[in-house]
Write an enzyme that holds these catalytic residues in place. Structure first.
Site, mmCIF file in Angstrom:
data_model
loop_
_atom_site.group_PDB
_atom_site.id
_atom_site.type_symbol
_atom_site.label_atom_id
_atom_site.label_comp_id
_atom_site.label_asym_id
_atom_site.label_seq_id
_atom_site.Cartn_x
_atom_site.Cartn_y
_atom_site.Cartn_z
ATOM 1 N N HIS A 265 0.774 -1.202 -0.075
ATOM 2 C CA HIS A 265 0.220 -0.090 -0.131
ATOM 3 C C HIS A 265 1.149 1.166 -0.018
ATOM 4 O O HIS A 265 1.588 1.345 -1.049
ATOM 5 C CB HIS A 265 -0.964 -0.101 1.296
ATOM 6 C CG HIS A 265 -2.165 0.860 1.428
ATOM 7 N ND1 HIS A 265 -2.403 1.707 0.369
ATOM 8 C CD2 HIS A 265 -2.931 1.044 2.378
ATOM 9 C CE1 HIS A 265 -3.521 2.338 0.407
ATOM 10 N NE2 HIS A 265 -3.708 2.050 1.957
ATOM 11 N N HIS A 306 -1.704 -2.396 -9.859
ATOM 12 C CA HIS A 306 -2.661 -1.845 -9.124
ATOM 13 C C HIS A 306 -3.761 -2.635 -8.855
ATOM 14 O O HIS A 306 -4.210 -3.318 -10.120
ATOM 15 C CB HIS A 306 -3.005 -0.243 -9.532
ATOM 16 C CG HIS A 306 -3.702 0.350 -8.247
ATOM 17 N ND1 HIS A 306 -5.179 0.263 -8.071
ATOM 18 C CD2 HIS A 306 -3.183 1.235 -7.392
ATOM 19 C CE1 HIS A 306 -5.295 0.916 -6.940
ATOM 20 N NE2 HIS A 306 -4.346 1.713 -6.655
ATOM 21 N N ASP A 363 2.797 5.775 -6.726
ATOM 22 C CA ASP A 363 3.985 5.651 -5.999
ATOM 23 C C ASP A 363 5.383 5.665 -6.538
ATOM 24 O O ASP A 363 6.471 6.000 -6.021
ATOM 25 C CB ASP A 363 3.924 4.779 -5.005
ATOM 26 C CG ASP A 363 2.689 5.045 -3.890
ATOM 27 O OD1 ASP A 363 2.628 6.158 -3.621
ATOM 28 O OD2 ASP A 363 2.092 4.126 -3.264
HETATM 29 N N1 CMC Z 1 5.812 -6.846 -10.355
HETATM 30 C C1 CMC Z 1 5.846 -8.077 -10.956
HETATM 31 N N2 CMC Z 1 4.535 -8.802 -11.103
HETATM 32 C C2 CMC Z 1 3.468 -8.217 -10.641
HETATM 33 C C3 CMC Z 1 3.565 -7.169 -9.993
HETATM 34 C C4 CMC Z 1 4.837 -6.470 -9.733
HETATM 35 N N3 CMC Z 1 4.639 -5.129 -9.182
HETATM 36 N N4 CMC Z 1 2.160 -6.821 -9.541
HETATM 37 C C5 CMC Z 1 1.544 -7.913 -9.842
HETATM 38 N N5 CMC Z 1 2.357 -8.753 -10.501
HETATM 39 C C6 CMC Z 1 1.958 -10.037 -11.059
HETATM 40 C C7 CMC Z 1 1.466 -11.263 -10.002
HETATM 41 O O1 CMC Z 1 2.887 -11.766 -9.867
HETATM 42 C C8 CMC Z 1 0.270 -11.724 -10.489
HETATM 43 O O2 CMC Z 1 0.860 -12.695 -11.655
HETATM 44 P P1 CMC Z 1 0.254 -14.199 -11.912
HETATM 45 O O3 CMC Z 1 -1.403 -13.788 -12.273
HETATM 46 O O4 CMC Z 1 0.990 -14.822 -13.029
HETATM 47 O O5 CMC Z 1 0.217 -14.962 -10.537
HETATM 48 C C9 CMC Z 1 -0.257 -10.827 -11.355
HETATM 49 O O6 CMC Z 1 0.571 -9.827 -11.430
HETATM 50 C C10 CMC Z 1 -1.531 -10.370 -10.456
HETATM 51 O O7 CMC Z 1 -1.060 -9.696 -9.442
HETATM 52 P P2 CMC Z 1 -1.852 -9.861 -7.778
HETATM 53 O O8 CMC Z 1 -1.076 -9.629 -6.807
HETATM 54 O O9 CMC Z 1 -2.854 -10.785 -8.001
HETATM 55 O O10 CMC Z 1 -2.515 -8.179 -8.062
HETATM 56 P P3 CMC Z 1 -3.250 -7.394 -6.928
HETATM 57 O O11 CMC Z 1 -4.409 -6.863 -7.377
HETATM 58 O O12 CMC Z 1 -3.840 -8.370 -5.770
HETATM 59 O O13 CMC Z 1 -2.117 -6.527 -6.165
HETATM 60 C C11 CMC Z 1 -0.561 -4.788 -5.947
HETATM 61 C C12 CMC Z 1 -1.912 -5.280 -6.509
HETATM 62 C C13 CMC Z 1 -0.555 -3.332 -6.036
HETATM 63 C C14 CMC Z 1 -0.665 -5.345 -4.603
HETATM 64 C C15 CMC Z 1 0.565 -5.466 -6.878
HETATM 65 O O14 CMC Z 1 0.412 -5.042 -8.230
HETATM 66 C C16 CMC Z 1 1.685 -5.023 -6.089
HETATM 67 O O15 CMC Z 1 2.362 -5.968 -5.299
HETATM 68 N N6 CMC Z 1 2.516 -4.016 -6.735
HETATM 69 C C17 CMC Z 1 3.841 -3.637 -5.980
HETATM 70 C C18 CMC Z 1 3.404 -2.845 -4.637
HETATM 71 C C19 CMC Z 1 2.848 -1.506 -5.257
HETATM 72 O O16 CMC Z 1 3.603 -0.753 -6.035
HETATM 73 N N7 CMC Z 1 1.913 -1.236 -4.343
HETATM 74 C C20 CMC Z 1 1.305 0.330 -4.555
HETATM 75 C C21 CMC Z 1 -0.011 0.455 -5.084
HETATM 76 S S1 CMC Z 1 -0.491 2.070 -5.481
HETATM 77 C C22 CMC Z 1 -0.588 3.009 -4.053
HETATM 78 C C23 CMC Z 1 -1.683 2.349 -3.013
HETATM 79 O O17 CMC Z 1 -2.821 2.353 -3.642
HETATM 80 O O18 CMC Z 1 -1.062 2.279 -1.916
#
Ligand code: CMC
Length: 428
Positions: A265, A306, A363
Site C-alpha cells: 500500500h 494496482h 508511488d
Molecule cells: N511486479 C511483478 N509482477 C507483478 C507485480 C509487480 N509489481 N504486481 C503484480 N504482479 C503479477 C503477479 O505476480 C500476478 O501474476 P500471476 O497472475 O502470474 O500470478 C499478477 O501480476 C496479478 O497480481 P496480484 O498480486 O494478484 O494483483 P493484486 O491486484 O492483488 O495486487 C498490487 C496489486 C498493487 C498489490 C501489486 O501489483 C503489487 O504488489 N505491486 C507492487 C507494490 C505497489 O507498487 N503497491 C502500490 C499500489 S498503488 C498505491 C496504493 O494504492 O497504496
C-alpha cells in the site's frame, strides 16, 4: 431502493432473492445483507468483489482509468486546484466559493501548531525510530491532547477534528523528521501556503534562512493532491472499520497510518526507492525485470501494478508529468533516477507487464519526485499518510453521518478443529 433482483440458486434450488442496488456510477451491487438467514455467507477475503459501504466521496473506474473526487476529475483537480481546495471538496462535497475557500484556508492555517507538550512525547522515541512508527504513536496520542471535541455524534465537532488533523499532520510529520535528524523542531509559518509551510518545517534550521522553491512547493502540493483520497483502499477501510465501533477519530486515523505503512500500500514508494538502490545501475535493470517475471521468485517491481487500475493509473499520468518537470527543473544528476527512468521504459514495453496490465503507479513517480526534492526515503510513506488524512477523515465523517450505521463485523469460513475433548493440564 432495489431496481432489480438477483436470485441465488444452489444445486438448482433457489435459496435467496437478493435486491440489486444501483449507484450513480460504477458497478451495481447485490445486497446480500439478508443472506446469512439462508445459512450461507459470501466469501471474499481480499474484497475483490465486495462493496463494503455506500459513499459519495470518490469514484474510480479502474478499467477506464477514471478517478473523480465528488465528481471532479483528478487531472483537473491536480492541474487547476490546490491541495487545500481538494481537502475542502472532499470534506464538504462541492468546490468552495472564493469566500468559503478563504475561510477554510484561514481555519487550517490557524490550527497548524500542536500542543507544546507533544514535543516531549517525541523524546520517548529512539533516535533511529522510523518516522511512520512515530506518526502511528503521535496521531493516536492526539486524542489525549484534543479531547474537548470528541462527541462523534456532533457534525460540527467531527468537522473540527477534521480541520485539526488536516492542519496538524504536516507539523507532526515534519517533527518526526526533525527528531530523526537530531535537529530542533521548526514551528509552522502562517504566511506560507500548505505545501510551502511543510517544506519550511522540514528543511529550515535556526542557523540559516530557508527559501522555499516555488517549483518544489508546486510539486509537493501535487503529490498531496494526488494522494488525497482513493475510495475504499486498505487504509481507508481500516479507518472506517475502526470508526464503526465509535472509536475516537485520532485513534481511527492512527489505525489508517498503520495500515498504510505496508509495502503493498503506502509503503510502496519507500520500497520502490529501496528497490532502485538495490538495482543500483541501469545495466542491471534487465536482470531485475527478469526476476520480477520469474514465477518462482517472490520479487516484484515496487511501484508497478494496482488492484483497481488495469489500464493506467490516472494519478500516475499527472505525476509522471510533474516528475519529468521537477527532474528537468532541478537538473538533478542521480544515478538512481536514471535507473528509475530505464525501468519505466523497459516495464512499459515488456509483454509480461503489458499483458498483466502492470503499469507504473502513483508511488513509482512520487518516490522519484520526493527523492529529487531531497526528502529522505523513510519520510515517503509519512507524506502519503499526511496527504491521505483528509480522505480518511472524510470517509469517517460520511460513515458516521449515515443513518443506521452499524459496527463493521465480517464473518468467516471456519477451517479449524471442532468439538475437541479438552484434557485438563494436570492430565496432559
Ligand atoms: N511486479 C511483478 N509482477 C507483478 C507485480 C509487480 N509489481 N504486481 C503484480 N504482479 C503479477 C503477479 O505476480 C500476478 O501474476 P500471476 O497472475 O502470474 O500470478 C499478477 O501480476 C496479478 O497480481 P496480484 O498480486 O494478484 O494483483 P493484486 O491486484 O492483488 O495486487 C498490487 C496489486 C498493487 C498489490 C501489486 O501489483 C503489487 O504488489 N505491486 C507492487 C507494490 C505497489 O507498487 N503497491 C502500490 C499500489 S498503488 C498505491 C496504493 O494504492 O497504496
Amino acid at each position: 431502493m432495489a431496481d432489480s433482483k438477483a436470485s441465488l440458486s444452489i444445486d438448482g434450488k433457489e435459496v435467496a432473492e437478493l435486491p440489486i442496488l444501483k449507484g450513480s456510477a460504477g458497478n451495481d451491487v447485490i445486497d446480500i445483507r439478508t443472506l446469512g438467514a439462508s445459512g450461507y455467507f459470501t466469501y471474499d477475503p481480499g474484497f475483490l468483489a465486495t462493496a463494503s459501504c455506500e459513499s459519495a466521496i470518490t469514484f474510480i473506474d479502474g478499467g477506464k482509468g477514471v478517478l473523480q473526487h465528488r465528481g471532479y476529475p483528478i487531472d483537473s483537480l491536480a492541474k487547476e486546484a490546490n491541495y487545500l481546495e481538494v481537502c475542502y471538496i472532499l470534506l464538504n462535497g462541492t468546490a468552495p466559493t472564493k469566500a468559503e475557500y478563504d475561510e477554510f484556508e484561514n481555519i487550517i492555517t490557524n490550527h497548524t501548531m500542536v500542543h507544546e507538550k507533544m514535543a516531549n512525547f517525541f523524546q520517548g522515541f529512539r533516535a533511529d525510530a522510523h518516522p511512520m512508527a512515530m506518526l502511528c504513536g503521535i496521531v493516536g496520542a492526539m486524542s489525549s491532547f484534543y479531547h474537548d471535541d470528541l462527541d462523534i455524534t456532533d457534525p460540527a465537532q467531527r468537522m473540527r477534528c477534521a480541520h485539526r488533523l488536516v492542519a496538524k499532520m504536516p507539523t507532526i510529520s515534519a517533527m518526526a523528521y526533525k527528531y530523526s535528524m537530531g535537529q530542533p523542531f521548526v514551528y509552522p509559518r502562517n504566511d506560507l501556503n500548505y505545501a510551502e509551510n511543510f517544506l519550511h518545517m522540514m528543511f529550515s534550521v535556526p542557523a540559516e534562512e530557508y527559501n522555499v522553491s516555488p517549483t518544489l512547493a508546486k510539486a509537493m502540493d501535487r503529490i498531496f493532491t494526488l494522494h488525497a483520497d482513493h475510495e475504499q483502499n486498505a487504509s481507508t477501510s481500516t479507518v472506517r472499520l475502526a470508526g464503526s465501533s465509535g472509536a475516537n477519530p485520532y485513534a481511527c486515523i492512527a489505525a489508517g497510518v498503520a495500515s498504510l505503512w505496508g509495502p503493498a500500500h503506502g509503503g510502496a514508494n519507500e520500497a520502490c526507492l529501496t528497490m532502485l538502490e538495490e538495482i543500483g545501475d541501469v545495466s542491471r535493470v534487465d536482470e531485475f525485470v527478469k526476476k520480477a517475471k520469474d514465477k518462482n521468485d517472490p520479487f516484484r517491481l515496487m511501484g508497478f501494478g494496482h488492484r483497481v487500475y488495469k489500464n493506467f493509473d490516472p494519478r500516475a499520468t499527472v505525476m509522471r508529468e510533474t516528475c519529468h518537470e521537477v527532474l528537468e527543473e532541478l537538473g538533478v544528476n542521480d544515478p538512481l533516477l536514471d535507473v528509475a527512468m530505464a525501468l519505466e521504459k523497459v516495464a512499459l514495453e515488456d509483454p509480461y507487464f503489458i499483458e498483466k496490465k502492470l503499469y507504473p503507479n502513483v508511488d513509482f513517480y512520487s518516490g522519484i519526485i520526493l527523492k529529487a526534492i531531497g526528502i529522505p526515503t523513510s519520510m515517503f510513506t509519512v507524506i502519503f499518510a499526511m496527504s491521505r488524512t483528509v480522505g480518511w477523515i472524510s470517509h469517517w465523517d460520511e460513515m458516521l453521518s449515515q443513518p443506521g450505521q452499524k459496527i463493521g463485523r465480517p464473518r468467516q469460513k471456519y477451517t479449524g478443529e471442532i468439538n475437541r475433548e479438552f484434557t485438563p493440564l494436570k492430565n496432559r
